[in-house]
Design a protein around this motif. Sequence first.
Motif, PDB file in Angstrom:
ATOM      1  N   ARG A 295       0.646  -1.002   0.287  1.00 15.51           N
ATOM      2  CA  ARG A 295       0.187   0.236   0.151  1.00 15.51           C
ATOM      3  C   ARG A 295       1.017   1.649   0.398  1.00 15.51           C
ATOM      4  O   ARG A 295      -0.234   2.437   0.420  1.00 15.51           O
ATOM      5  N   GLY A 296       2.458   1.252   0.025  1.00 14.96           N
ATOM      6  CA  GLY A 296       3.056   2.784  -0.196  1.00 14.96           C
ATOM      7  C   GLY A 296       3.086   2.950   1.072  1.00 14.96           C
ATOM      8  O   GLY A 296       4.051   4.354   0.829  1.00 14.96           O
ATOM      9  N   LEU A 297       3.282   2.028   2.174  1.00 12.11           N
ATOM     10  CA  LEU A 297       3.448   2.739   3.488  1.00 12.11           C
ATOM     11  C   LEU A 297       4.863   2.240   3.614  1.00 12.11           C
ATOM     12  O   LEU A 297       5.218   3.508   4.185  1.00 12.11           O
ATOM     13  N   ALA A 298       6.069   1.414   3.181  1.00 11.44           N
ATOM     14  CA  ALA A 298       7.186   2.209   3.457  1.00 11.44           C
ATOM     15  C   ALA A 298       7.708   3.791   2.594  1.00 11.44           C
ATOM     16  O   ALA A 298       8.517   4.257   3.384  1.00 11.44           O
ATOM     17  N   LEU A 332      22.715  -5.836   0.960  1.00 17.84           N
ATOM     18  CA  LEU A 332      22.014  -6.371  -0.626  1.00 17.84           C
ATOM     19  C   LEU A 332      21.589  -7.401  -0.858  1.00 17.84           C
ATOM     20  O   LEU A 332      20.939  -7.267  -2.162  1.00 17.84           O
ATOM     21  N   ASP A 333      20.724  -8.423   0.179  1.00 20.15           N
ATOM     22  CA  ASP A 333      19.972  -8.973  -0.503  1.00 20.15           C
ATOM     23  C   ASP A 333      18.605  -8.319  -0.400  1.00 20.15           C
ATOM     24  O   ASP A 333      17.779  -9.520   0.007  1.00 20.15           O
ATOM     25  N   ASN A 334      18.426  -7.204   0.577  1.00 24.92           N
ATOM     26  CA  ASN A 334      17.391  -7.033   1.121  1.00 24.92           C
ATOM     27  C   ASN A 334      16.396  -6.129  -0.696  1.00 24.92           C
ATOM     28  O   ASN A 334      16.868  -4.890  -0.608  1.00 24.92           O
ATOM     29  N   LEU A 335      15.369  -6.874  -1.839  1.00 23.11           N
ATOM     30  CA  LEU A 335      15.448  -6.620  -2.210  1.00 23.11           C
ATOM     31  C   LEU A 335      14.365  -5.243  -1.954  1.00 23.11           C
ATOM     32  O   LEU A 335      13.305  -4.310  -3.131  1.00 23.11           O
ATOM     33  N   GLU A 336      13.493  -5.283  -1.183  1.00 23.20           N
ATOM     34  CA  GLU A 336      12.360  -4.710  -0.823  1.00 23.20           C
ATOM     35  C   GLU A 336      12.692  -3.429  -0.726  1.00 23.20           C
ATOM     36  O   GLU A 336      12.502  -2.648  -1.418  1.00 23.20           O
ATOM     37  N   SER A 337      13.329  -3.288   0.318  1.00 22.28           N
ATOM     38  CA  SER A 337      14.212  -1.987   0.583  1.00 22.28           C
ATOM     39  C   SER A 337      15.053  -1.396  -0.130  1.00 22.28           C
ATOM     40  O   SER A 337      14.664  -0.193  -0.619  1.00 22.28           O
ATOM     41  N   THR A 338      15.422  -1.752  -0.950  1.00 18.90           N
ATOM     42  CA  THR A 338      16.872  -1.429  -2.266  1.00 18.90           C
ATOM     43  C   THR A 338      15.306  -1.186  -2.849  1.00 18.90           C
ATOM     44  O   THR A 338      15.451   0.419  -3.829  1.00 18.90           O
ATOM     45  N   GLY A 339      13.932  -1.757  -3.810  1.00 18.63           N
ATOM     46  CA  GLY A 339      13.307  -1.414  -3.946  1.00 18.63           C
ATOM     47  C   GLY A 339      12.136   0.052  -4.044  1.00 18.63           C
ATOM     48  O   GLY A 339      12.632   1.235  -4.217  1.00 18.63           O
ATOM     49  N   VAL A 340      12.613   0.768  -2.934  1.00 18.41           N
ATOM     50  CA  VAL A 340      11.769   1.809  -1.871  1.00 18.41           C
ATOM     51  C   VAL A 340      12.694   2.718  -2.294  1.00 18.41           C
ATOM     52  O   VAL A 340      12.262   3.996  -2.339  1.00 18.41           O
ATOM     53  N   ALA A 341      14.273   2.327  -1.567  1.00 17.84           N
ATOM     54  CA  ALA A 341      15.119   3.672  -1.839  1.00 17.84           C
ATOM     55  C   ALA A 341      15.062   4.572  -3.453  1.00 17.84           C
ATOM     56  O   ALA A 341      15.651   5.032  -3.609  1.00 17.84           O
ATOM     57  N   ARG A 342      15.266   3.045  -4.182  1.00 23.82           N
ATOM     58  CA  ARG A 342      15.257   3.659  -5.658  1.00 23.82           C
ATOM     59  C   ARG A 342      13.677   4.497  -5.899  1.00 23.82           C
ATOM     60  O   ARG A 342      14.621   5.625  -7.201  1.00 23.82           O
ATOM     61  N   SER A 343      12.976   3.797  -5.417  1.00 23.98           N
ATOM     62  CA  SER A 343      11.368   5.291  -6.145  1.00 23.98           C
ATOM     63  C   SER A 343      11.724   6.073  -5.363  1.00 23.98           C
ATOM     64  O   SER A 343      10.886   6.786  -6.125  1.00 23.98           O
ATOM     65  N   LEU A 344      12.173   6.334  -4.413  1.00 26.84           N
ATOM     66  CA  LEU A 344      12.473   7.404  -3.276  1.00 26.84           C
ATOM     67  C   LEU A 344      13.589   8.489  -4.419  1.00 26.84           C
ATOM     68  O   LEU A 344      13.489   9.446  -4.033  1.00 26.84           O
TER      69      LEU A 344
END
Length: 366
Positions: A295-298, A332-344
């Motif tokens: 839901r985009g909360l992160a 490096l193996d945390n794909l979810e947080s990597t995606g959040v960082a890049r999206s911002l």
Amino acid sequence: MSTSQVQHHPVDGFTIIPVLKAFLPRTLPLLRRAQFPHRSPSFYITATFSPGTAVESLPQCFAVCILDRSRRPETEGWLFSSGEIEGRCPELKNNTENSSGSGSTPQQCPDCTRAILSLAKHIPSLPLPDSVHGEDNITKLLTQSRSDQPSPGQTSAKQVSTLDYSRHITNPNVMVVGTIAQFPAEILNSQGLIRTDLPGMDIPYQKFIFRTSDLRHVDTTLPDGLRWGQVRPQDFELVRSRTAIPRKDKTLALLPSVAIFREENSGGDSPVAWGFLGPDGSLASLHVEPNYRGRGLAKKVTTKILNEQLKVFDEEEGKSEQGWICNSDVALDNLESTGVARSLGGRPGWVVYWVRVNLEKAKALP
């Protein structure tokens, strides 16, 4: 190898902050730690140049270390070497660290090495304070089930347990140095100063760099049924249960935070998402409960805490056109947080580690 002279700087950061600002973004964790208002009696700022040295008069090769050993088993030290700055040191013409963590080992410069090892050798000479977290926390850690320990050779941040991150706590000769770049870490490692039997160089993190000006377009309006708040003391147990990294209540109470709650909360219910800013200004313990993911909360939590809470470190900086410069360390193996960082709009910077330094060996350095 002879060592450089280590100098103590005022703990308010007056003499070191101008130097750290001159070498941003590589010095960002140390800059924020120097700006963080909560300093224990065991807080030190050390460097291999004298207080008051102007930026243009700095030696070509130098190092800075900020210390607070009273917070162990959490991060106790932050280290920066001028050798991290591409082109700074004439001995390191080909020192280009690979941001994916898979590059070749950086070259070593005798003067950079001397500066880093001087700080390492100096640390054991400082008084060792009691941990602010108390003996009860040590007992709890040491009595955890042995099944909580990872198997040898595990290299994933997700596989390492709280116990493994903390089992050095009773050994005063082991110190955690956090968010350390590859260049100084390799120098420490080449001297046998990094404990390879504890988590460290086998778990790389990607440093992401943000500007809050890039986040101003992000909508932090919450879906119906949710509201903003802050993490409360009664929420700390939940926060700690969601990460293997040893977060202690006394530290969590000092850190800026934001949290998302259900609107019908009466004040006693738990948050469904949260995030903190660490004492070095990095985004820490970002988490969304499973039922509320997708839901985009992160993204909203990250945006809100960076836009609103970095004033604790430097209020004036946020008034500039670019806003605050900020950072996040993502395994490096945390794909979810990597995606959040890049999206911002987070830009990959360099690879960092949390290492356990053997101070007994450091004390014996020539």
